[in-house]
Design a protein around this motif. Structure first.
Motif, mmCIF file in Angstrom:
data_model
loop_
_atom_site.group_PDB
_atom_site.id
_atom_site.type_symbol
_atom_site.label_atom_id
_atom_site.label_comp_id
_atom_site.label_asym_id
_atom_site.label_seq_id
_atom_site.Cartn_x
_atom_site.Cartn_y
_atom_site.Cartn_z
ATOM 1 N N LEU A 129 40.685 66.104 83.226
ATOM 2 C CA LEU A 129 41.330 67.420 83.271
ATOM 3 C C LEU A 129 40.376 68.515 82.818
ATOM 4 C CD1 LEU A 129 44.975 66.860 81.965
ATOM 5 C CD2 LEU A 129 44.205 67.320 84.310
ATOM 6 N N GLU A 131 37.195 68.523 83.293
ATOM 7 C CA GLU A 131 36.323 68.786 84.436
ATOM 8 C C GLU A 131 37.033 69.687 85.455
ATOM 9 O OE1 GLU A 131 33.170 67.758 84.880
ATOM 10 O OE2 GLU A 131 33.165 66.790 82.911
ATOM 11 N N ALA A 132 38.328 69.435 85.683
ATOM 12 C CA ALA A 132 39.088 70.268 86.611
ATOM 13 C C ALA A 132 39.218 71.696 86.096
ATOM 14 C CB ALA A 132 40.469 69.655 86.847
ATOM 15 N N LEU A 137 40.497 74.815 88.530
ATOM 16 C CA LEU A 137 41.528 74.217 89.382
ATOM 17 C C LEU A 137 42.888 74.106 88.712
ATOM 18 C CD1 LEU A 137 39.447 71.312 90.987
ATOM 19 C CD2 LEU A 137 39.965 73.550 91.957
ATOM 20 N N LEU A 138 42.999 74.440 87.433
ATOM 21 C CA LEU A 138 44.246 74.250 86.712
ATOM 22 C C LEU A 138 44.982 75.561 86.498
ATOM 23 C CD1 LEU A 138 43.300 71.652 83.935
ATOM 24 C CD2 LEU A 138 44.288 71.241 86.187
ATOM 25 N N ASN A 223 47.303 73.496 92.173
ATOM 26 C CA ASN A 223 46.626 72.543 93.046
ATOM 27 C C ASN A 223 47.247 71.151 93.028
ATOM 28 O OD1 ASN A 223 44.346 74.143 94.147
ATOM 29 N ND2 ASN A 223 43.772 74.314 91.994
ATOM 30 N N LEU A 225 47.691 68.985 90.422
ATOM 31 C CA LEU A 225 47.055 68.003 89.550
ATOM 32 C C LEU A 225 48.017 67.595 88.438
ATOM 33 C CD1 LEU A 225 43.536 69.638 89.231
ATOM 34 C CD2 LEU A 225 44.054 67.505 90.405
ATOM 35 N N ASN A 347 43.730 62.249 90.046
ATOM 36 C CA ASN A 347 43.137 63.567 89.792
ATOM 37 C C ASN A 347 41.696 63.633 90.277
ATOM 38 O OD1 ASN A 347 45.439 64.705 88.688
ATOM 39 N ND2 ASN A 347 44.841 64.328 86.572
ATOM 40 N N ARG A 350 41.796 64.094 93.938
ATOM 41 C CA ARG A 350 42.285 65.442 94.237
ATOM 42 C C ARG A 350 41.194 66.487 93.981
ATOM 43 N NH1 ARG A 350 45.943 67.711 97.471
ATOM 44 N NH2 ARG A 350 46.708 69.679 96.646
ATOM 45 N N ILE A 351 40.474 66.339 92.894
ATOM 46 C CA ILE A 351 39.393 67.291 92.588
ATOM 47 C C ILE A 351 38.311 67.220 93.662
ATOM 48 C CG2 ILE A 351 37.551 67.822 90.950
ATOM 49 C CD1 ILE A 351 39.425 66.785 88.739
ATOM 50 N N ARG A 355 37.102 70.299 95.861
ATOM 51 C CA ARG A 355 35.715 70.736 95.694
ATOM 52 C C ARG A 355 34.771 69.712 96.295
ATOM 53 N NH1 ARG A 355 38.079 74.698 94.629
ATOM 54 N NH2 ARG A 355 37.873 76.109 92.838
#
Length: 359
Positions: A129, A131-132, A137-138, A223, A225, A347, A350-351, A355
């Motif tokens: 998370l 990293e996201a 992205l959060l 997104n 997540l 996740n 998804r990431i 990206r």
């Protein structure tokens, strides 16, 4: 001209496993994200292992191998070791050379169990998370809560009386004949001998009752997540109670919105959200609803109702790819570990899809 079908007898290869993996392969981006998370977890790994004795399987390789098992729906550790033995892509992702010996399946399982006591699943989930969040992205304002049933690794024949009054000698020890007709069974009087923490539960009227756990997820709406998770025993009140507990752990700077299906349209849950400085955007029941026009008149409520359905994508992935339709493990803590780890794998995928230029 027809080519020769003779099998080559070359002994040496001058191409590394990394060179054999295509530059645009999805696992390259996943490996980069995983390595960044594992590097930050190194101090925790250091505390889990003794400074003396024989070297064990490196925890970094353990986690990468477990990720492959989830991402490629490999049903057992024994089959995972078989794939690692001949699959160059898997060897590269885990960190094994072409000539490195693959571990025995029982050795791998024993080393995996070492990680269960160190909350590695939760820390790894949080690092993914992070990293996201670093990639923007959060969302920190809009969330969705939902739960799903995870079938336990236990059959109904193991659901017996707690006092042992019905445990007669079986006619067939391997597959005994059991007659449930006319017998009233409940979690108060009965318990599974295979997994005592599993609970008898049904999805609704007319549905078959099975032994289940309940998996809970908090999703951010930007997104899709997963930002929070927990696995509990299957009860009728598990979803709203656990959702409130999970929302307490979400850091916030201002008021948030929380959406959910009609099962969360309960006065206790709605009032609990408002006490936690959250606006309830749950779907309304037809006859009675704890949500009134003060909430539903705003455009944001309609947006939340559209976005909340994306949580089903998480559950769909977990049950079709992540092997969580019916767990292969026993015990609440162990299944919770696997559930959280599978969400971290979701996740990561998804990431990578959001990206693709990470690699």
């Amino acid at each position: 001209m027809r080519g020769e079908a003779e099998e080559p007898e070359a002994i040496f290869s001058y191409i590394t496993p990394s060179q054999r993996v295509p530059a645009d392969h999805p696992l390259r981006a996943v490996r980069k994200l995983v390595d960044a998370a594992l590097e930050k977890m190194s101090p925790r790994f250091q505390r889990l292992y003794s400074r003396t004795g024989r070297p064990s399987i490196p925890p970094e390789r353990l986690i990468r191998a477990l990720l492959l098992q989830v991402l490629y729906t490999i049903r057992s550790e024994r089959q995972l070791m078989e794939h690692l033995d001949f699959n160059i892509l898997f060897r590269w992702f885990v960190g094994l050379g072409l000539d490195d010996r693959v571990w025995d399946a029982t050795t791998f399982t024993k080393n995996r169990d070492r990680l269960l006591g160190g909350e590695v699943d939760r820390v790894f989930f949080d690092q993914v998370l992070a990293e996201a969040a670093g990639l923007g992205l959060l969302s920190s304002e809009h969330f969705t809560v939902d739960g799903t049933l995870v079938e336990a690794w236990a059959g109904l024949k193991s659901f017996k009386r707690r006092d042992g009054s019905d445990q007669d000698p079986p006619d067939d020890p391997g597959n005994p004949t059991v007659n449930f007709h006319g017998e009233t069974r409940s979690n108060d009087t009965h318990q599974s001998t295979t997994d005592p923490e599993a609970r008898l539960y049904t999805k609704g009227n007319g549905k078959e009752a099975k032994l289940y756990f309940t998996g809970h997820v908090v999703m951010e709406n930007r997104n899709g997540l997963a930002v929070g998770s927990r696995l509990t025993q299957a009860t009728g009140k598990a979803e709203p109670e656990t959702a409130l507990e999970l929302l307490e752990d979400i850091p916030r700077r201002k008021r948030i919105t929380v959406s959910g299906d009609k099962g969360y349209d309960q006065r206790v849950f709605v009032e609990g959200l408002r006490e936690h400085d959250a606006t309830p955007h749950v779907a309304q029941k037809v006859r009675y609803s704890a949500i009134d026009g003060r909430t539903t008149r705003h455009e944001g409520y309609s947006v939340s109702q559209r976005q909340r359905k994306r949580v089903e994508e998480i559950f769909g992935w977990l049950k079709t790819i992540g092997m969580m339709r019916k767990t292969r493990h026993r015990g609440l803590s162990r299944v919770d570990w696997i559930f959280t780890f599978a969400l971290a794998a979701y996740n990561l995928i998804r990431i990578r899809n959001l990206r693709p230029a990470i690699a």
